[in-house]
Design a protein around this motif. Structure first.
Motif, PDB file in Angstrom:
ATOM      1  N   VAL A 150      12.376  13.253  -1.238  1.00 33.69           N
ATOM      2  CA  VAL A 150      11.270  12.304  -1.469  1.00 33.69           C
ATOM      3  C   VAL A 150      11.023  12.245  -2.972  1.00 33.69           C
ATOM      4  N   TYR A 151      11.287  11.075  -3.536  1.00 31.35           N
ATOM      5  CA  TYR A 151      11.085  10.887  -4.972  1.00 31.35           C
ATOM      6  C   TYR A 151       9.635  10.460  -5.224  1.00 31.35           C
ATOM      7  N   CYS A 152       8.860  11.355  -5.802  1.00 27.79           N
ATOM      8  CA  CYS A 152       7.458  11.027  -6.124  1.00 27.79           C
ATOM      9  C   CYS A 152       7.414  10.759  -7.629  1.00 27.79           C
ATOM     10  N   THR A 153       8.154   9.745  -8.041  1.00 27.02           N
ATOM     11  CA  THR A 153       8.457   9.552  -9.460  1.00 27.02           C
ATOM     12  C   THR A 153       7.693   8.383 -10.087  1.00 27.02           C
ATOM     13  N   GLY A 154       6.610   7.979  -9.442  1.00 26.22           N
ATOM     14  CA  GLY A 154       5.698   7.042 -10.083  1.00 26.22           C
ATOM     15  C   GLY A 154       6.005   5.578  -9.816  1.00 26.22           C
ATOM     16  N   TYR A 155       5.343   4.726 -10.604  1.00 28.17           N
ATOM     17  CA  TYR A 155       5.316   3.284 -10.323  1.00 28.17           C
ATOM     18  C   TYR A 155       5.536   2.465 -11.589  1.00 28.17           C
ATOM     19  N   GLY A 173       8.758  15.788  -8.332  1.00 20.51           N
ATOM     20  CA  GLY A 173       7.637  15.284  -9.127  1.00 20.51           C
ATOM     21  C   GLY A 173       6.527  16.314  -9.178  1.00 20.51           C
ATOM     22  N   MET A 174       5.611  16.132 -10.126  1.00 20.49           N
ATOM     23  CA  MET A 174       4.456  17.032 -10.228  1.00 20.49           C
ATOM     24  C   MET A 174       3.152  16.237 -10.289  1.00 20.49           C
ATOM     25  N   GLY A 175       3.191  14.972  -9.862  1.00 19.49           N
ATOM     26  CA  GLY A 175       1.971  14.173  -9.798  1.00 19.49           C
ATOM     27  C   GLY A 175       1.290  14.386  -8.450  1.00 19.49           C
ATOM     28  N   ASN A 176       0.288  13.571  -8.177  1.00 23.70           N
ATOM     29  CA  ASN A 176      -0.504  13.778  -6.961  1.00 23.70           C
ATOM     30  C   ASN A 176       0.256  13.428  -5.685  1.00 23.70           C
ATOM     31  N   SER A 177       1.175  12.459  -5.769  1.00 20.17           N
ATOM     32  CA  SER A 177       1.974  12.154  -4.568  1.00 20.17           C
ATOM     33  C   SER A 177       2.805  13.369  -4.185  1.00 20.17           C
ATOM     34  N   ALA A 178       3.444  13.986  -5.171  1.00 19.39           N
ATOM     35  CA  ALA A 178       4.303  15.138  -4.890  1.00 19.39           C
ATOM     36  C   ALA A 178       3.491  16.281  -4.285  1.00 19.39           C
ATOM     37  N   MET A 179       2.276  16.502  -4.806  1.00 22.81           N
ATOM     38  CA  MET A 179       1.449  17.595  -4.278  1.00 22.81           C
ATOM     39  C   MET A 179       1.124  17.342  -2.805  1.00 22.81           C
ATOM     40  N   ASP A 180       0.612  16.140  -2.522  1.00 17.55           N
ATOM     41  CA  ASP A 180       0.194  15.835  -1.140  1.00 17.55           C
ATOM     42  C   ASP A 180       1.377  15.893  -0.183  1.00 17.55           C
ATOM     43  N   ILE A 181       2.506  15.306  -0.595  1.00 12.84           N
ATOM     44  CA  ILE A 181       3.638  15.202   0.330  1.00 12.84           C
ATOM     45  C   ILE A 181       4.280  16.571   0.545  1.00 12.84           C
ATOM     46  N   ASP A 237       7.043   4.767   0.215  1.00  6.87           N
ATOM     47  CA  ASP A 237       7.439   4.455   1.596  1.00  6.87           C
ATOM     48  C   ASP A 237       7.129   5.596   2.558  1.00  6.87           C
ATOM     49  N   TYR A 238       6.571   6.678   2.045  1.00 10.50           N
ATOM     50  CA  TYR A 238       6.210   7.811   2.900  1.00 10.50           C
ATOM     51  C   TYR A 238       4.921   7.454   3.640  1.00 10.50           C
ATOM     52  N   LYS A 239       4.977   7.471   4.955  1.00  8.88           N
ATOM     53  CA  LYS A 239       3.786   7.098   5.729  1.00  8.88           C
ATOM     54  C   LYS A 239       3.146   8.279   6.443  1.00  8.88           C
ATOM     55  N   SER A 240       3.977   9.259   6.847  1.00  6.53           N
ATOM     56  CA  SER A 240       3.401  10.456   7.476  1.00  6.53           C
ATOM     57  C   SER A 240       4.448  11.549   7.502  1.00  6.53           C
ATOM     58  N   SER A 255       0.833  -1.205   0.000  1.00  7.76           N
ATOM     59  CA  SER A 255       0.000   0.000   0.000  1.00  7.76           C
ATOM     60  C   SER A 255       0.864   1.250   0.000  1.00  7.76           C
ATOM     61  N   ALA A 256       0.465   2.230  -0.801  1.00  8.86           N
ATOM     62  CA  ALA A 256       1.177   3.511  -0.848  1.00  8.86           C
ATOM     63  C   ALA A 256       0.453   4.559  -0.001  1.00  8.86           C
ATOM     64  N   ALA A 257      -0.543   4.117   0.781  1.00  3.29           N
ATOM     65  CA  ALA A 257      -1.333   5.096   1.549  1.00  3.29           C
ATOM     66  C   ALA A 257      -0.487   5.714   2.653  1.00  3.29           C
ATOM     67  N   TYR A 258      -0.669   7.012   2.866  1.00  3.26           N
ATOM     68  CA  TYR A 258      -0.042   7.694   3.994  1.00  3.26           C
ATOM     69  C   TYR A 258      -1.138   8.147   4.947  1.00  3.26           C
ATOM     70  N   ARG A 259      -0.711   8.457   6.165  1.00  3.18           N
ATOM     71  CA  ARG A 259      -1.688   8.727   7.223  1.00  3.18           C
ATOM     72  C   ARG A 259      -2.709   9.787   6.807  1.00  3.18           C
ATOM     73  N   GLY A 260      -2.275  10.796   6.107  1.00  5.39           N
ATOM     74  CA  GLY A 260      -3.175  11.912   5.780  1.00  5.39           C
ATOM     75  C   GLY A 260      -3.860  11.780   4.432  1.00  5.39           C
TER      76      GLY A 260
END
Ligand SMILES: Cc1cc2nc3c(=O)[nH]c(=O)nc-3n(C[C@H](O)[C@H](O)[C@H](O)COP(=O)(O)OP(=O)(O)OC[C@H]3O[C@@H](n4cnc5c(N)ncnc54)[C@H](O)[C@@H]3O)c2cc1C
Ligand SMILES: NC(=O)c1ccc[n+]([C@@H]2O[C@H](COP(=O)([O-])OP(=O)(O)OC[C@H]3O[C@@H](n4cnc5c(N)ncnc54)[C@H](OP(=O)(O)O)[C@@H]3O)[C@@H](O)[C@H]2O)c1
Length: 454
Positions: free
Chosen positions: A314-319, A185-193, A169-172, A53-58
């Protein structure tokens, strides 16, 4: 269950696998869902013991509740427009109980290997070393769990003094508290993190090799995916240009915030959605930067020659799209490239289908639901695939259209537009229904496998 219909296995009890199981069971197909974890819900189970899972607390969804829910099981109205991951995991649990799907799922049972037999059918090797045979295989193993790190690694990455992590691996934000942080990164992971980082870190830099159009979560007081009408009868280029104008009118152009200017129009990249990033940039708590050029000791050097001290990158570089249970010689998706008829059927293997292997402008779940119903029609003889040459031609057209429309990136290999895709599936189901009727509804995958064991 019908004794003449093929026995089917599904790999994965995430949202894609559970809805496919429902579709198959409703057509009388004997189906078993293999789930590596001790629970269902896949990505939406924070801290899932499967480690996938790639889910983070928030984490909250960025497609709205009404866009994401299955068509025959609405999310509770008490849920907010963009629910938390705990709501989403609970919703999938409730869906499974409501439709009594739980007995179909074998928890704690990883499929280690899937061997396609000569002449058709599958032998699955499970985590405990036992094997089981099935007539048809549906792959629903998710495509957001195998982290793609920058390729190649940035110069100096091997000697960088700080921590390098992937968004997976980012959890919180605890990992970023009081640190100097660079998010790439400029995807949704990068925005949230980057947003989460901006509340707790000493400094947060958002680095990008390409600009993006950032959709707000709300437009005109409604979740953005409900505010904008997306009528497939209107050419996509017109719909996307209208959206682009609306986004510019609402928020201005990304470059006015110091972000890179997008090198494409809205709709030519997977959508980036954030209601907060522009605010955090406006507050000076997130500082935009161009791409990382190299890492040097405890510093990150950017493409414009500037550099900053960094404790964490933090590399938000996709999957990567990965099927570890297939031999590479049988099937793989190098650089995320995989050729399937309408993203589901493999033109060379009549007894293999993929569920949820797409990246929609919109949510995956209702599309996976429609895919499951389509495969159920197929396995029960109600639908017949077109001839192989026709499928290959459709795949070629599809790939060419995707290459033409999207910026070249490994993240744009399985894109679809929500309504357009649903419309295409519906038309194909109708056409294939006529083909099946014309030939007396033959079963395309014969039943061979016995219910228990090999
Ligand atoms: C951070 C993040 C946020 C997202 N937000 C959204 C959103 O807001 N809206 C949206 O539509 N999509 C979103 N997505 C996309 C996400 O892929 C889907 O929401 C959804 O999880 C897809 O479901 P799935 O069942 O296809 O895959 P998954 O949720 O990944 O589930 C796959 C399941 O297969 C199981 N499995 C895998 N391999 C095996 C094996 N060999 N044997 C047995 N079991 C196996 C896993 O244990 C898992 O339970 C997001 C993705 C990420 C990373
Ligand atoms: N809140 C939410 O609901 C939420 C949160 C997070 C993620 N998600 C979903 O999860 C999925 C994955 O999202 P993601 O953001 O993790 O990944 P992604 O969408 O694949 O984005 C990857 C980003 O990294 C960039 N990139 C890749 N390799 C790079 C390199 N070597 N150097 C510099 N930049 C590089 C890409 O740029 P290019 O465009 O140039 O390739 C892109 O900006 C998406 O479906 C997303 O919608 C949803």
């Amino acid at each position: 269950m019908s004794s003449t219909l093929p026995r089917a296995a599904i790999i994965g009890a995430g949202s894609s696998g559970i809805t496919a199981a429902k579709g198959l069971r409703e057509k009388g197909i004997d189906v078993t869902v293999f789930e590596a974890s001790d629970r269902l819900g896949g990505n939406w189970v924070f801290g899932n013991v499967n480690g996938m899972s790639a889910a983070y607390r928030g984490l909250h969804i960025n497609t709205s509740r009404e866009r994401m829910e299955f068509t025959d099981y609405p999310m509770p109205k008490s849920y907010p427009d963009f629910p938390h991951h705990t709501h989403i995991a609970e919703y999938f649990e409730d869906y499974v109980d409501h439709f009594k799907l739980r007995p179909l799922i074998r928890f704690n049972t990883k499929v280690e290997h899937a061997a396609h037999e000569d002449g058709g059918g599958w032998t699955l090797t499970l985590g405990d070393g036992t094997t089981e045979r099935f007539d048809a295989l549906l792959v629903a193993n998710g495509h957001h769990w195998n982290a793609r790190w920058p390729e190649p690694a940035f110069p100096g990455a091997d000697t960088f003094a700080g921590v390098q992590m992937h968004a997976h691996d980012y959890k919180s934000e605890d990992a970023l508290r009081d640190k100097d942080v660079v998010v790439l990164g400029m995807g949704n992971s990068a925005m949230d993190i980057a947003v989460e980082s901006s509340y707790v870190a000493r400094s947060t830099y958002l680095a990008a090799r390409r600009g993006a159009w950032i959709m707000p979560k709300y437009l005109f007081g409604k979740p953005m995916d409900q505010a904008l009408k997306n009528d497939p009868r209107i050419p996509f280029v017109i719909r996307s240009r209208v959206t682009e104008r609306v986004v510019i009118a609402q928020a201005g152009r990304p470059e006015t915030y110091g972000l890179p200017k997008p090198d494409h129009h809205f709709g030519q990249a997977h959508p980036t959605v954030s209601g907060r990033i522009l605010d955090r940039i406006g507050h000076g708590t997130v500082v935009p930067k161009p791409n990382i050029e190299r890492l040097e000791g405890d510093r990150v050097v950017f493409a414009d020659g500037s550099s900053v001290h960094a404790d964490v990158v933090v590399y938000c570089t996709g999957y990567k799209i990965t099927f570890p249970f297939f031999d590479d010689t049988f099937l793989a998706a190098p650089d995320n490239h995989i050729e399937l008829f309408l993203r589901v059927f493999h033109p060379d293997h009549a007894d293999l289908a993929f569920i949820g292997l797409l990246q929609p402008l919109g949510a995956i779940m209702p599309l996976a639901e429609a895919q499951g119903e389509w495969v159920a029609d197929y396995l029960s003889g109600r639908y017949a695939l077109p001839p192989r040459a026709q499928m290959l031609a459709a795949i070629r057209r599809d790939m060419a259209a995707m290459r033409k429309r999207y910026v070249a990136s490994k993240r744009h290999t399985i894109q679809v537009d929500f309504e357009d895709y649903l419309g295409a599936l519906e038309r194909e189901r109708r056409d294939g229904g006529r083909r099946a009727a014309a030939t007396g509804f033959p079963l395309p995958v014969p039943r061979r496998a016995e219910a228990v064991g090999a």
